[in-house]
Design a protein around this motif. Structure first.
Motif, PDB file in Angstrom:
ATOM      1  N   LEU A 139       0.836  -1.193   0.000  1.00  8.27           N
ATOM      2  CA  LEU A 139       0.000   0.000   0.000  1.00  8.27           C
ATOM      3  C   LEU A 139       0.878   1.252   0.000  1.00  8.27           C
ATOM      4  N   SER A 140       0.878   1.939  -1.123  1.00  9.03           N
ATOM      5  CA  SER A 140       1.471   3.274  -1.197  1.00  9.03           C
ATOM      6  C   SER A 140       0.338   4.249  -0.918  1.00  9.03           C
ATOM      7  N   SER A 141       0.175   5.255  -1.742  1.00  6.87           N
ATOM      8  CA  SER A 141      -0.847   6.277  -1.534  1.00  6.87           C
ATOM      9  C   SER A 141      -0.904   7.139  -2.788  1.00  6.87           C
ATOM     10  N   VAL A 142      -1.955   7.955  -2.867  1.00  9.14           N
ATOM     11  CA  VAL A 142      -1.956   8.985  -3.892  1.00  9.14           C
ATOM     12  C   VAL A 142      -0.781   9.930  -3.656  1.00  9.14           C
ATOM     13  N   PHE A 143      -0.318  10.002  -2.385  1.00  7.80           N
ATOM     14  CA  PHE A 143       0.864  10.811  -2.074  1.00  7.80           C
ATOM     15  C   PHE A 143       2.156  10.041  -2.343  1.00  7.80           C
ATOM     16  N   GLY A 144       2.040   8.936  -3.043  1.00  7.92           N
ATOM     17  CA  GLY A 144       3.182   8.292  -3.673  1.00  7.92           C
ATOM     18  C   GLY A 144       3.223   8.606  -5.155  1.00  7.92           C
ATOM     19  N   LEU A 145       2.259   9.434  -5.590  1.00  9.30           N
ATOM     20  CA  LEU A 145       2.212   9.928  -6.975  1.00  9.30           C
ATOM     21  C   LEU A 145       2.480  11.425  -7.041  1.00  9.30           C
ATOM     22  N   VAL A 146       1.922  12.164  -6.102  1.00  4.27           N
ATOM     23  CA  VAL A 146       2.124  13.613  -6.007  1.00  4.27           C
ATOM     24  C   VAL A 146       2.578  13.941  -4.588  1.00  4.27           C
ATOM     25  N   ALA A 147       3.223  15.099  -4.442  1.00  7.27           N
ATOM     26  CA  ALA A 147       3.852  15.439  -3.162  1.00  7.27           C
ATOM     27  C   ALA A 147       3.397  16.811  -2.676  1.00  7.27           C
ATOM     28  N   PRO A 148       2.316  16.857  -1.894  1.00  8.25           N
ATOM     29  CA  PRO A 148       1.832  18.140  -1.391  1.00  8.25           C
ATOM     30  C   PRO A 148       2.706  18.661  -0.255  1.00  8.25           C
ATOM     31  N   PRO A 149       2.695  19.957  -0.017  1.00  2.47           N
ATOM     32  CA  PRO A 149       3.410  20.499   1.132  1.00  2.47           C
ATOM     33  C   PRO A 149       2.727  20.079   2.427  1.00  2.47           C
TER      34      PRO A 149
END
Length: 269
Positions: A139-149
């Motif tokens: 399990l990664s995440s959508v935050f393994g695709l984009v990197a928000p502050p």
């Protein structure tokens, strides 16, 4: 992948996506070894999936504990004759920018979200290789695709899971073990509520940020779990969970450097 009469080991099975995956697998006749630090939650999950035809066992496991993971295959072998599916789902969150998050909290998150995945994979890969048809699901995440502050620690762990999974998949080509990496979008779980927050922050501000984040967690966990299991059955190397995850993956491919100029405005709306 035919899941009936297979055996799946799921970490983080006491709630949320882990519980939902367990329910979807049980519905397909898959035996289950459920692992988590939350024993009460494990018991609740087990009560949802246990039936006369399935072997369902509960195991207290802290995936940040290197020694416990090293000993865990023996514990599972005493309860189950085989493991065909390893679902590395356990995860935590820490709110705050890189400068706000302490080194101890950063290390704690990585020990669970990334090194837990690596160590579980190392311990159980020999077991999985004894199966005629096995799979590792990370399990990664959508935050393994984009990197928000404001998510530096969490993002670092989830990008690491993605990279590790993709490299491992290439290494295991030609064997009986496949690898699936999962990128859930905004799934309605308690991860935001349970996230660690750096000290010294105003309590009202912390709750405001949690509420703002929570409004993006809309997809029912049950639907997320079913989507993941369908991806496993189809032997997909990557599973995007939710319309938001699909959209973000497209935006990131189109604008790999400047995507946050667009996404930042949308998330504030």
């Amino acid at each position: 992948m035919r899941l009936r009469d297979r055996t799946a080991l799921i970490t983080g099975a006491a709630s949320g996506i882990g519980r939902a995956i367990a329910v979807s697998l049980a519905r397909r006749g898959c035996h289950l070894a459920l692992a988590d630090v939350n024993e009460a939650g494990l018991a609740e999950t087990a009560s949802l999936v246990r039936s006369g035809s399935l072997l369902v066992t509960e195991h207290r496991l802290d995936v940040s504990d290197r020694d416990a993971i090293a000993k865990f295959p023996a514990e599972i072998a005493a309860a189950h004759p085989r493991v065909d599916l390893l679902v590395n789902n356990a995860g935590v969150a820490v709110g705050g920018t890189f400068e706000q998050v302490s080194e101890a909290d950063f290390d704690w998150l990585l020990s669970i979200n990334f090194f837990g995945v690596v160590r579980m994979t190392r311990s159980f890969l020999p077991v999985l290789k004894r199966s005629d048809d096995a799979r590792i699901v990370n399990l990664s995440s959508v935050f393994g695709l984009v990197a928000p502050p404001g998510q530096a620690a969490y993002v670092a762990s989830k990008f690491a899971v993605r990279g590790f999974s993709e490299s491992l998949r290439h290494e295991l080509e030609g064997t009986t073990v496949g690898v699936t990496v999962v990128h859930p979008g905004g799934v309605a779980t308690s991860i935001a509520k349970n996230a660690r927050v750096p000290g010294g922050h105003d309590a009202d501000e912390v709750e405001r940020r949690r509420a703002a984040f929570d409004k993006h967690l809309r997809l029912p966990a049950a639907l997320a779990g079913e989507t993941i299991v369908l991806g496993v059955e189809a032997r997909k190397p990557r599973v995007l969970v939710g319309k938001d995850a699909i959209a973000l993956s497209v935006v990131e491919r189109v604008a790999p450097v400047s995507y946050w100029k667009l996404l930042g405005r949308a998330m504030r709306d």
